[in-house]
Design a protein around this motif. Structure first.
Motif, PDB file in Angstrom:
ATOM      1  N   ASP A   1      12.991  38.005   1.440  1.00  0.00           N
ATOM      2  CA  ASP A   1      11.588  37.769   1.764  1.00  0.00           C
ATOM      3  C   ASP A   1      11.375  37.831   3.277  1.00  0.00           C
ATOM      4  OD1 ASP A   1       8.901  37.067   1.443  1.00  0.00           O
ATOM      5  OD2 ASP A   1       9.356  34.930   1.648  1.00  0.00           O
ATOM      6  N   VAL A   2      10.640  38.833   3.734  1.00  0.00           N
ATOM      7  CA  VAL A   2      10.324  38.989   5.148  1.00  0.00           C
ATOM      8  C   VAL A   2       9.017  38.260   5.424  1.00  0.00           C
ATOM      9  CG1 VAL A   2       9.794  40.639   6.979  1.00  0.00           C
ATOM     10  CG2 VAL A   2      11.505  41.205   5.260  1.00  0.00           C
ATOM     11  N   GLU A   3       9.097  37.223   6.257  1.00  0.00           N
ATOM     12  CA  GLU A   3       7.912  36.434   6.575  1.00  0.00           C
ATOM     13  C   GLU A   3       7.026  37.102   7.624  1.00  0.00           C
ATOM     14  OE1 GLU A   3       9.230  32.584   7.799  1.00  0.00           O
ATOM     15  OE2 GLU A   3       9.531  31.904   5.751  1.00  0.00           O
ATOM     16  N   GLU A   4       7.665  37.698   8.643  1.00  0.00           N
ATOM     17  CA  GLU A   4       6.890  38.265   9.742  1.00  0.00           C
ATOM     18  C   GLU A   4       7.658  39.416  10.375  1.00  0.00           C
ATOM     19  OE1 GLU A   4       4.954  36.831  14.005  1.00  0.00           O
ATOM     20  OE2 GLU A   4       6.397  35.544  12.996  1.00  0.00           O
TER      21      GLU A   4
ATOM     22  N   SER B   1      12.672  44.696   3.658  1.00  0.00           N
ATOM     23  CA  SER B   1      12.260  43.827   2.546  1.00  0.00           C
ATOM     24  C   SER B   1      13.240  43.860   1.377  1.00  0.00           C
ATOM     25  CB  SER B   1      10.856  44.195   2.071  1.00  0.00           C
ATOM     26  OG  SER B   1      10.836  45.516   1.590  1.00  0.00           O
TER      27      SER B   1
ATOM     28  N   LYS C   1      15.839  35.008  12.228  1.00  0.00           N
ATOM     29  CA  LYS C   1      15.066  35.978  12.995  1.00  0.00           C
ATOM     30  C   LYS C   1      16.005  37.001  13.629  1.00  0.00           C
ATOM     31  CE  LYS C   1      11.211  36.086  16.213  1.00  0.00           C
ATOM     32  NZ  LYS C   1      10.352  35.259  17.073  1.00  0.00           N
TER      33      LYS C   1
ATOM     34  N   HIS D   1      11.499  38.502  10.883  1.00  0.00           N
ATOM     35  CA  HIS D   1      11.744  37.096  10.554  1.00  0.00           C
ATOM     36  C   HIS D   1      11.853  36.953   9.039  1.00  0.00           C
ATOM     37  CE1 HIS D   1      11.398  32.800  11.898  1.00  0.00           C
ATOM     38  NE2 HIS D   1      11.398  32.699  10.589  1.00  0.00           N
ATOM     39  N   PHE D   2      13.025  36.525   8.574  1.00  0.00           N
ATOM     40  CA  PHE D   2      13.258  36.296   7.150  1.00  0.00           C
ATOM     41  C   PHE D   2      13.016  34.829   6.813  1.00  0.00           C
ATOM     42  CE2 PHE D   2      15.641  40.161   7.788  1.00  0.00           C
ATOM     43  CZ  PHE D   2      15.473  40.856   6.605  1.00  0.00           C
ATOM     44  N   SER D   3      12.780  34.543   5.531  1.00  0.00           N
ATOM     45  CA  SER D   3      12.600  33.158   5.106  1.00  0.00           C
ATOM     46  C   SER D   3      13.939  32.433   4.997  1.00  0.00           C
ATOM     47  CB  SER D   3      11.849  33.096   3.776  1.00  0.00           C
ATOM     48  OG  SER D   3      12.571  33.797   2.792  1.00  0.00           O
ATOM     49  N   LYS D   4      15.032  33.179   4.748  1.00  0.00           N
ATOM     50  CA  LYS D   4      16.359  32.562   4.605  1.00  0.00           C
ATOM     51  C   LYS D   4      17.341  33.200   5.585  1.00  0.00           C
ATOM     52  CE  LYS D   4      15.760  31.733  -0.320  1.00  0.00           C
ATOM     53  NZ  LYS D   4      16.206  32.153  -1.653  1.00  0.00           N
TER      54      LYS D   4
ATOM     55  N   LYS E   1       8.846  46.548   7.962  1.00  0.00           N
ATOM     56  CA  LYS E   1       8.913  45.538   6.904  1.00  0.00           C
ATOM     57  C   LYS E   1       9.463  46.156   5.614  1.00  0.00           C
ATOM     58  CE  LYS E   1       6.367  41.923   4.569  1.00  0.00           C
ATOM     59  NZ  LYS E   1       5.145  41.113   4.530  1.00  0.00           N
TER      60      LYS E   1
END
Length: 150
Positions: free
Chosen positions: A74-77, A70, A50, A96-99, A66
């Motif tokens: 992968d941008v989660e939020e 992006s 994050k 917030h990224f996934s990784k 975003k």
């Protein structure tokens, strides 16, 4: 508050006269930057997926933020913080990224870059814990505490 300002001014003037410098760098006394590349004594927060993004233009919306991030993964939020009373942007937000690796590459690539005409300041977000106080890094080795109140 007035004592703190007086102490900072005295400290800066002492620093100026002791180094015989013609310019005064108050940034080291007033900066709250958490950048690990600067010479400040603040520790850098640990990497996380994050990111805290400051310096946003008031015209930036969540979709454009975003889209800007992006390309790094992968941008989660995406969340932009708005003022409760006026509904206007407070010019900062979170991505917030996934990784964690994606967040690190986005931070290194986008920190200082302009988005809609304003340079971004990006840091890893501090983890928010409900019911627990947030520990804010403090300056170390800033002088004798007894001399502050003289």
């Amino acid at each position: 508050m007035e004592n703190n300002i007086t102490w900072i001014a005295r400290r800066a003037l002492t620093s100026l006269t002791s180094t015989n410098s013609s310019t005064l760098n108050l940034r080291s006394y007033c900066s709250s930057s958490l950048s690990s590349s600067s010479s400040s004594s603040f520790p850098s927060p640990p990497p996380s997926p994050k990111l805290f993004v400051a310096g946003l233009s008031s015209s930036v919306d969540e979709k454009s933020l975003k889209d800007a991030f992006s390309s790094f993964g992968d941008v989660e939020e995406v969340k932009i913080i708005y003022d409760k009373d006026t509904g206007r942007s407070r010019c900062f937000g979170f991505v917030h990224f996934s990784k964690e690796n994606d967040a690190e590459s986005a931070k290194s690539a986008m920190d200082g870059k302009a988005l809609m005409g304003r340079p971004l300041r990006i840091r890893f977000a501090l983890q928010r814990v409900r019911g627990q106080p947030i520990v804010v890094p403090r300056l170390t080795n800033v002088g004798d505490f007894t001399s502050r109140n003289k």
